[in-house]
Each structure stands twice: as structure tokens, then as C-alpha cells.
Design an enzyme around this catalytic site. Structure first.
Site, PDB file in Angstrom:
ATOM      1  CG  ASP A  99      -2.012   0.920   1.719  1.00  7.76           C
ATOM      2  OD1 ASP A  99      -2.893   1.854   0.696  1.00  7.76           O
ATOM      3  OD2 ASP A  99      -1.756   1.378   2.111  1.00  7.76           O
ATOM      4  CD  GLU A 146      14.205 -14.046   5.797  1.00  4.95           C
ATOM      5  OE1 GLU A 146      13.981 -14.339   6.190  1.00  4.95           O
ATOM      6  OE2 GLU A 146      15.870 -12.585   6.516  1.00  4.95           O
TER       7      GLU A 146
END
Ligand code: GLC
Length: 540
Positions: free
Chosen positions: A201, A255
Site C-alpha cells: 500500500d 528467505e
């Protein structure tokens, strides 16, 4: 490397308005889970959920009070896990919204900041300043909130805090390492729960120029505040430092296996937007130029070429959107006379001028075939696949968008594109739920219901289904080649993949169709392509 998003079709869910499982008038996560079949049947590759987090709903959930919790009115974390599992079971990816620019005023951090007082390290997580003028009674700068009114609100002890949106949405201070660490944790939390990606956003506004003295904005064009075009060194938007945030996020998301995807909400011109999608930053950014293009072949050609070039420049894939939860629905926009001011039109409750919904629908159907044929990914906002028009006549007392009150009731806001979906031709809330609907659904809303349209071969829903069924014929091929013999005047013509010709006639007069097998057409054809229509042809 798995980059599933490069040619994906993502279906945007506005959770409060999709499907209500418990009859309280508000959509919820179990409602979504129960209706995922609709999205799989449509042929989409995944969903993007607008915020479902704990929130007082001052801005419909974009004011988050706990970034790691589901709002109790929408369900629980277990409901979330069940939804993700069901989506994955249907082969649908799941992207979620993340709102890093601000929190809710009810976030514990903000409450602590208020309690701790001026000069505290708690206040450093936000942007608190003393005011100007005698007794500091004037806001620190002239900055305005996007929703109207000053971007500063004064608290009891006399300091002011910054909010680019509603007063209930205090902006975070991204110069603070604690803010950065918190968002790494939030990304890991949802990635660990299996989400495939994030929509970010207000991605271009997190970092501000907070060096003292803060810089006032300058008025340009007789009354508007300067934007990024007027001032490339804008204190609030597109600061160079924001890119470091996304480089950091990329490392965090790597990750996970596969790395989680990102798409940013970046309302900037293409040359600045594309910097957000350099190889070490976000994967994609929404392309709002396409959304804002008028129904005109030359304008589309220009925007399509520029968007493809911008994306290629940084090695990403373009995105295409024709609507979302912040803008007037395309069926209505395309049915209004060119140049209509949408704000004024909404204030007239959608009556002045009266949109030509038949024309708007014809064009929206053609636009869908254009959008879904373009190389890259498409984001389809819930209801577009039904051809829903804007619910422009909502009564003032029903409005929930903070824009309405913040603007002194001069901006009706975005509720008209957020009205709950119709699932059945009649019945309570047209099948949205067993009870009512948090925003009133217009009379006759059931005409656009999933059930009514499913049974009608000529419906917008079946057009989307056919188009998405044929999209794999060419979408893996990432090139678009204009056909200069056909690509004339009001007609757009381009080749996709091994021999699919896309024609879009933005004019009113029919044009001859070249030979080919019709894969999908937005309207009936009689050897010619009528005006305001589009077709996908396979070369024979
Ligand atoms: C984005 C959202 C919009 C929200 C605003 C503040 O523009 O799309 O709905 O009001 O950010 O979070």
C-alpha cells in the site's frame, strides 16, 4: 527461479464485500473460502486480498491496529490458514495487502506514543512535531491529507502528528530502525503462513524528507499543491531513500522458497515508477496509466508501448488494471461522456450526466479482452468479471469512506465500487449473506449476480471465463507485435504468441475481419468487427 507472477491473473478481493458466511452483513474469510470455486472457475491464477487485519475501519481496514491478527468480524487466524490451504488446493496463489505507511490510531505503538509524551522514543516511531505560530497552534507545515483537510492533527499536549490519509491513520517514521524491523517481522509472519506475495500500500510514500525545517508545499496551477511532476524533489513522495526499504524486503522475502512476490501501489509516472521494480527491489508495480486511459486507440497504443518498454527496461513484466477498490468501476466510466469529472458526477448520485450503461458494458467487455491479451499480469477487481457498474446512488447516510466527511462532504469517495457482490438473482443481500449488506445494494443488483450470469452464455462472466480459458494459448510468449496493416485509426491490432491476432475497435463503425478462427469475441460478429468491440482470432 520461479516467477509465477509474470503472466498471472490475480483476482482482487475486497474482503468486507465478497461473501458473508455468518449473516452479519460483512464479508469474511470463511465466506471467501466457501466461494473460492468462483475464482478457480473463472480461470484466475490467484487472489489478492485487501486488508483483513484487526482494524477500527476508519479507512475500511487500511488503518491497521494489529498487523498479525485477523479482524474478529472477518474471522480468525485459523480461518486464514484454512482459506490459504483451500486456495492452494485449487491451484490459486494468495497475495495479501501490507500497509506500511501508517498504522491505526488504535495501534499499541500509537497509544504508547500519545501516553509517553513529547521527546519520547515512543513518539519517534511516528512523525510528531511542535506547531508553528503563537503557542504552536498552527500545523508544522501546510501539507494536506489525501482525504482532505490538514495532514496534521494536534494532540492534547500540544504536539502535532502527521497523517497523509485520515486522522485515524498516523504515518510511521521510516527513518526509525524499529519500524523497519517490525515490518521485516510482519513479512516473515505472513510468508510463514504460506502467502505467496504482498501488495504494498502507498509504496512510494513511506520515506519522507523529515530534515528540519520541514518544507512547505508550493501551490501551483492556481490552487493545487505541487505534485511529483511539479517538484521532483517532493518532501513526501518518491524519496530516494524508499528504495532501500524494498532492497531490504527483497532479502527478507528471499528467505522463503519460492521467494515471496511483491507488487507495489506506485502512483507515479512510468519513468519513476519503474525504479521500484529494478531487479533488487519489488517484482512489480501497478500500472495506473492503463486504468486512466481514455477509450481511444492511439492513447492505448501509447500507454501499452510505454508500459511494456518501462517494464522491459528493468527486466520485469508489466501489470494491467482497469479498476480497483479506489476508483469508479470501468462500466460506468466508459459509459460517461469523455472528460466527465467523476467527482462531480458522483456528487450528482450518478445522474448528471446519466451514464449509458449499455455502451459502457460493450466497451468494458472489449477492454477486458484487451487487458487479458496484453503480455504481463492482469489484476481483476471483484465484480469486474460480472460487469458491475458503480453504485453511484448510495445515500449520503450510508457512506463509510472517510473521504466524504474529511472533504467537507464534497467528495463522495469510493464506496460505490465497494458494494457487496451479488451471488444470486434475489434473496437476502442477493446471496452475499443471510443478512443484509454493510453498504446498500442497489435495486436490481441481482441482474449481475454470479448465478444469473453463469447461465447466460452472453454474460460478462462467461466472456471472462472464455478469455481466461484461451489466455494460456499465448500468455507464456511475452511479446506483443503490432500489425501495421490492420492497426489503423480507431483499431488496435497486435499479434500474441504463435499466431493469435487481437483486434480492438474503439470506433463506432464496423471493420472487416481478417480470416481466422474466432477464439473469443466481446460481441456478436457478422464477418465484421462492430464498433466498441474486440476479438481474439487464431490465424488459419
Ligand atoms: C491506498 C489504498 C486505499 C487507502 C490508502 C490509505 O491508496 O488503496 O484504499 O485508502 O492507501 O491506506
Amino acid at each position: 527461479m520461479q516467477q509465477w507472477w509474470r503472466d498471472a491473473v490475480l483476482y482482487q478481493i475486497y474482503p468486507r464485500s465478497f461473501a458473508d458466511s455468518d449473516g452479519d452483513g460483512v464479508g469474511d474469510l470463511p465466506g471467501i473460502t466457501a466461494r473460492l470455486g468462483h475464482i478457480a472457475d473463472l480461470g484466475a491464477d490467484g487472489i489478492w486480498l485487501s486488508p483483513f487485519y484487526a482494524s477500527p475501519w476508519a479507512d475500511g481496514g487500511y488503518d491497521v491496529s494489529d498487523f498479525r491478527a485477523v479482524d474478529p468480524r472477518l474471522g480468525t487466524l485459523e480461518d486464514f490458514d484454512a482459506m490459504v490451504a483451500a486456495a492452494h488446493g485449487l491451484g490459486l496463489r494468495v497475495m495479501v495487502d501490507i500497509v506500511p505507511n501508517h498504522t491505526s490510531e488504535e495501534h499499541p505503538w500509537f497509544r504508547d506514543a500519545l501516553a509517553a509524551g513529547p521527546g519520547s522514543s515512543e513518539r519517534d516511531l511516528y512523525v510528531f512535531r511542535d506547531g508553528r505560530g503563537e503557542d504552536g497552534g498552527l500545523p508544522p507545515t501546510n501539507w494536506r491529507s489525501t482525504f482532505g483537510g490538514p495532514a496534521w492533527t494536534r494532540v492534547e499536549d500540544g504536539q502535532w502528528y502527521l497523517h497523509l490519509f485520515a486522522r485515524e491513520q498516523p504515518d510511521l517514521n521510516w527513518d526509525e530502525p524499529r519500524v523497519r524491523e517490525e515490518f521485516r517481522g510482519i513479512l516473515r509472519f505472513w510468508s510463514g503462513r504460506g502467502v505467496d506475495g504482498f501488495r504494498i500500500d502507498v509504496a512510494y510514500a513511506l520515506v519522507k524528507d523529515l530534515r528540519e525545517p520541514l518544507r512547505d508545499l508550493v501551490l501551483v496551477d492556481g490552487g493545487r499543491f505541487e505534485d511529483i511532476a511539479a517538484n521532483p524533489d517532493h518532501p513526501l513522495l518518491d524519496r530516494p531513500g524508499v528504495h532501500e526499504v524494498y532492497r531490504d524486503w527483497r532479502r527478507v522475502l528471499a528467505e522463503f522458497d519460492p521467494p515471496r512476490a511483491t507488487v507495489g501501489e506506485v502512483w507515479l509516472p512510468g519513468d519513476r515508477r519503474r525504479l521500484y521494480t529494478r531487479p533488487d527491489e519489488l517484482d512489480q508495480a501497478f500500472n495506473f496509466d492503463f486504468l486512466r486511459t481514455e477509450w481511444d486507440a492511439d492513447s492505448y497504443r501509447r500507454v501499452i508501448d510505454a508500459s511494456i518498454a518501462d517494464a522491459a527496461h528493468v527486466g520485469t513484466a508489466p501489470t494491467w488494471v482497469v479498476g480497483n477498490h479506489d476508483v469508479v468501476r470501468p462500466v460506468s466510466v466508459l459509459g460517461l461522456p469523455r472528460g466527465t469529472d467523476q467527482g462531480t458526477w458522483l456528487l450528482s448520485d450518478g445522474r448528471d450526466p446519466e451514464p449509458d450503461l449499455e455502451l459502457g458494458t460493450r466497451r468494458a467487455r472489449a477492454l477486458a479482452l484487451l487487458e487479458l491479451a496484453l503480455p504481463g499480469s492482469a489484476y481483476v477487481y471483484q465484480g469486474e468479471e460480472l460487469g458491475l457498474p458503480e453504485a453511484a446512488g448510495l445515500p449520503a447516510e450510508a457512506l463509510e469512506d472517510p473521504r466524504w466527511e474529511r472533504s467537507g462532504r464534497t467528495d463522495k469517495g469510493r464506496d460505490g465500487c465497494r458494494v457487496p457482490l451479488p451471488w444470486t438473482p434475489d434473496g437476502p443481500s442477493y446471496g452475499f449473506g443471510a443478512g443484509g449488506s454493510w453498504l446498500p445494494q442497489p435495486e436490481g443488483w441481482g441482474r449481475w449476480s454470479v448465478e444469473a450470469e453463469s447461465g447466460d452464455p452472453g454474460s460478462v462472466l462467461n466472456l471472462y471465463r472464455r478469455a481466461l480459458a484461451h489466455r494460456p494459448d499465448f500468455c507464456a510468449d511475452r511479446t506483443l507485435v503490432w500489425d501495421d496493416t490492420l492497426n489503423l485509426g480507431p483499431v488496435l491490432a497486435f499479434w500474441r504468441g504463435p499466431g493469435v491476432l487481437v483486434l480492438v475497435n474503439t470506433g463506432r463503425e464496423p471493420v472487416e475481419l481478417p480470416p481466422g478462427e474466432v477464439l473469443v469475441a466481446s460481441t456478436e460478429l457478422d464477418g465484421r468487427l462492430p464498433g466498441d468491440a474486440a476479438v481474439w482470432l487464431r490465424r488459419v
